[in-house]
Design an enzyme around this catalytic site. Structure first.
Site, PDB file in Angstrom:
ATOM      1  N   ASP A 127       0.834  -1.199   0.000  1.00 27.52           N
ATOM      2  CA  ASP A 127       0.000   0.000   0.000  1.00 27.52           C
ATOM      3  C   ASP A 127       0.875   1.258   0.000  1.00 27.52           C
ATOM      4  O   ASP A 127       1.857   1.339   0.753  1.00 27.52           O
ATOM      5  CB  ASP A 127      -0.872  -0.037   1.267  1.00 27.52           C
ATOM      6  CG  ASP A 127      -1.938   1.026   1.298  1.00 27.52           C
ATOM      7  OD1 ASP A 127      -2.833   0.981   0.443  1.00 27.52           O
ATOM      8  OD2 ASP A 127      -1.885   1.904   2.184  1.00 27.52           O
ATOM      9  N   GLU A 168       1.679  -0.552  -4.970  1.00 25.58           N
ATOM     10  CA  GLU A 168       0.694   0.474  -5.280  1.00 25.58           C
ATOM     11  C   GLU A 168       1.449   1.791  -5.243  1.00 25.58           C
ATOM     12  O   GLU A 168       1.728   2.329  -4.179  1.00 25.58           O
ATOM     13  CB  GLU A 168      -0.447   0.512  -4.255  1.00 25.58           C
ATOM     14  CG  GLU A 168      -1.516   1.493  -4.693  1.00 25.58           C
ATOM     15  CD  GLU A 168      -2.147   2.327  -3.586  1.00 25.58           C
ATOM     16  OE1 GLU A 168      -3.219   2.890  -3.833  1.00 25.58           O
ATOM     17  OE2 GLU A 168      -1.569   2.454  -2.493  1.00 25.58           O
TER      18      GLU A 168
HETATM   19  C1  GLC Z   1      -4.212   3.088  -0.649  1.00 24.01           C
HETATM   20  C2  GLC Z   1      -5.417   2.190  -0.564  1.00 24.01           C
HETATM   21  C3  GLC Z   1      -6.596   3.018  -0.124  1.00 24.01           C
HETATM   22  C4  GLC Z   1      -6.298   3.588   1.235  1.00 24.01           C
HETATM   23  C5  GLC Z   1      -4.999   4.367   1.223  1.00 24.01           C
HETATM   24  C6  GLC Z   1      -4.509   4.640   2.601  1.00 24.01           C
HETATM   25  O1  GLC Z   1      -4.340   4.047  -1.634  1.00 24.01           O
HETATM   26  O2  GLC Z   1      -5.630   1.545  -1.778  1.00 24.01           O
HETATM   27  O3  GLC Z   1      -7.785   2.289  -0.094  1.00 24.01           O
HETATM   28  O4  GLC Z   1      -7.353   4.415   1.634  1.00 24.01           O
HETATM   29  O5  GLC Z   1      -3.966   3.664   0.590  1.00 24.01           O
HETATM   30  O6  GLC Z   1      -4.026   3.465   3.179  1.00 24.01           O
END
Ligand code: GLC
Length: 536
Positions: free
Chosen positions: A211, A284
């Site tokens: 994440d 991500e």
């Molecule tokens: C990422 C996740 C999202 C979350 C954010 C904070 O972007 O995909 O859902 O709110 O991180 O952890």
């Protein structure tokens, strides 16, 4: 033009060609009838995923959490929230998934903890200047400006990225105030996450979705973000998406994508390499260019990074083509493996993004078919195999912190629980008649898994067929892609024996030579608008 020519020997790790299905645990299947999905619910529905034909599942966070951001606010990285079950349920899920041939990717949240995490509680108690505070990013107001936050950064979810505590210091949170950012320059933080990785690897996790992978390190000075005239400070990469791709320029982002972050992934690479079975990491990382994305997948770092440029592209042959060529060139330059994704739990469902209704669905199927033909791996989001649309959730049922902080941007509409069977909500989401945490539209009676299994023309049947055909070439068609020119409205390419065409225009176009292996809609001598085809 030949792109992504396989220079050197690419490995044959499972993730290179995998189709991975994202599960948002609150909304997939509810085993205990409390209206919220859980791990036993997921385990009970694994046959759906086996029949769909995916290779792996990525499960959004299931850790102990106050659920302010539905689990992306972690209080204990080594336990399961009672809402979702127990560690024994997690072990059971891993075992059953492996039995049916599915790999399991766990969601790791290293950029921030929950404010309920013991470290943050200790930091609050210990006070300014303490080693406990140094695990997070606590700062004072600028000299002579009490009451003013330390810099101009904004939270991705809207509002200031800083919250002041009782003694006057501020802590940084690039997301909700309940999600304090960790200080990755403190070695204790890195060591803690290596332990967490090992904890889940030892339990059998096949990999991690990381994440906010581009966020861990901030520019050390924590200086102000420099903002172009006429624009507001923002930390949300998606704010760039309303600017046409050709006009996008690099933004000043001292909070993202700092060079030091790559040392973390080199260390994690080494940790995973000690385990058997090609364990993997997928980032991500909302970076600004294919080249910056590719830095995360250099040979000694992560395995993959989500290709958000594909998801952010509008319904346009030139944009799609630019993303394909840019992605393949950038990933090949680092000998990396490309990925493709159209939907996830953070964005409007792609049927809706492409216009909704029958047109949106036709386009969504066509874009999906195109992505499934490209080299590398693809990520699907639960419910897209049913053609679900974004739901306009009533304000009283919204709980996304993005919505709570802005009052207008919300992600609840792509998180509505899955309709499995029956004629009325909860559509088999849980046992009995108990209603799920977000109400499902009654019109979803026509879209249940049960209904679509009985209909050879359903979106579910289309996904199953496409994934079955993909299996016949995914490992053998090679990574070389030759773009074809079939006019300005068509994305077309050849990959090994496969020819692919996607018509983004309004008029039918001639179908290239070859036998139709798979099409996203009816195809004859011509390829209609909003349709894609695979030819062999
Ligand atoms: C990422 C996740 C999202 C979350 C954010 C904070 O972007 O995909 O859902 O709110 O991180 O952890």
């Amino acid at each position: 033009m030949v792109l992504n020519d396989p220079i050197g020997a690419h490995g044959q790790e499972w993730w290179r060609h995998a189709v991975t299905y994202q599960i948002y645990p609150r909304s997939f299947a509810d085993g205990d009838g409390d209206g919220v999905g859980d791990l036993p619910g997921i385990t009970s529905r694994l046959p759906h995923l086996r029949d769909l034909g995916v290779d792996a599942v990525w499960i959004s966070p299931f850790y102990t959490s106050p659920q302010k951001d539905h689990g992306y606010d972690v209080a204990d990285y080594r336990d399961i929230d009672p809402l979702f079950g127990t560690l024994a349920d997690a072990d059971e899920l891993l075992e059953r998934a492996h039995e049916v041939g599915l790999k399991v990717i766990v969601d790791l949240v290293p950029n921030h903890t929950s404010d309920a995490h013991e470290w943050f509680q200790a930091a609050l108690a210990a006070g300014p200047g303490s080693p406990e505070r140094d695990r997070y990013l606590f700062r004072d107001s600028p000299a002579g400006a009490p009451g003013t936050p330390p810099n101009n950064w904004r939270s991705v979810f809207g509002g200031d990225a800083w919250t002041q505590v009782e003694d006057g210091q501020w802590y940084l949170h690039l997301f909700d105030a309940s999600q304090p950012d960790l200080n990755w320059r403190n070695p204790e933080v890195g060591d803690m996450f290596v332990d967490v990785l090992r904890f889940w690897l030892d339990r059998g996790a096949d990999g991690f979705r990381v994440d906010v992978a581009h966020g861990l390190f901030k520019e050390e000075s924590l200086r102000d973000q420099v903002v172009a005239a006429g624009r507001q400070p923002s930390s949300d990469a998606r704010d760039a998406a309303d600017v046409p791709m050709v006009e996008r320029t690099e933004r000043d982002e001292p909070m993202w994508d700092q060079p030091e972050v790559h040392d973390v992934y080199r260390r994690w690479h080494e940790v995973l390499a000690k385990y058997d079975g090609d364990r993997m990491l997928v980032a991500e990382a909302w970076t600004q260019s294919p080249e910056s994305m590719a830095r995360y997948i250099r040979e000694d770092e992560m395995s993959q990074a989500f290709n958000f440029a594909w998801l952010l592209a509008s319904w346009s042959a030139s944009e799609f083509t630019e993303v394909v060529t840019g992605t393949l060139a950038a990933t090949e330059a680092v000998h990396g493996s490309p990925t493709w994704v159209l939907s996830n739990h953070d964005v409007d469902r792609h049927v809706t993004r492409y216009g909704g209704g029958p047109v949106g669905l036709a386009r969504a199927r066509a874009a999906t078919l195109t992505m499934l033909a490209l080299p590398g791996s693809a990520y699907l989001y639960q419910g897209e195999e049913l053609g679900l649309e974004q739901v306009d959730v009533a304000p009283e049922h919204r709980s996304d912190p993005f919505w709570l902080r802005t009052g207008h941007v919300g992600r609840d509409g792509c998180r509505v629980p899955i309709p499995w069977s029956g004629e009325a909500p909860p559509f088999g989401f849980g046992p009995g008649d108990g209603q799920p945490w977000i109400p499902q539209p009654t019109a979803w009676a026509a879209l249940t898994v049960e209904k679509q299994e009985a209909d050879p023309d359903s979106t579910l049947a289309f996904y199953r067929a496409a994934l079955a055909v993909r299996r016949t070439f995914a490992h053998t068609a090679g990574d070389a892609v030759e773009m074809l020119d079939l006019g300005p409205d068509v994305v077309a390419f050849r990959r090994g024996p496969l020819t692919v065409a996607l018509n983004c225009g309004t008029e039918p176009v001639a179908v290239p030579d070859g036998d139709v292996l798979m099409a996203s809609g009816p195809v004859g001598a011509t390829l209609p608008a909003d349709t894609a085809v695979w030819l062999g």
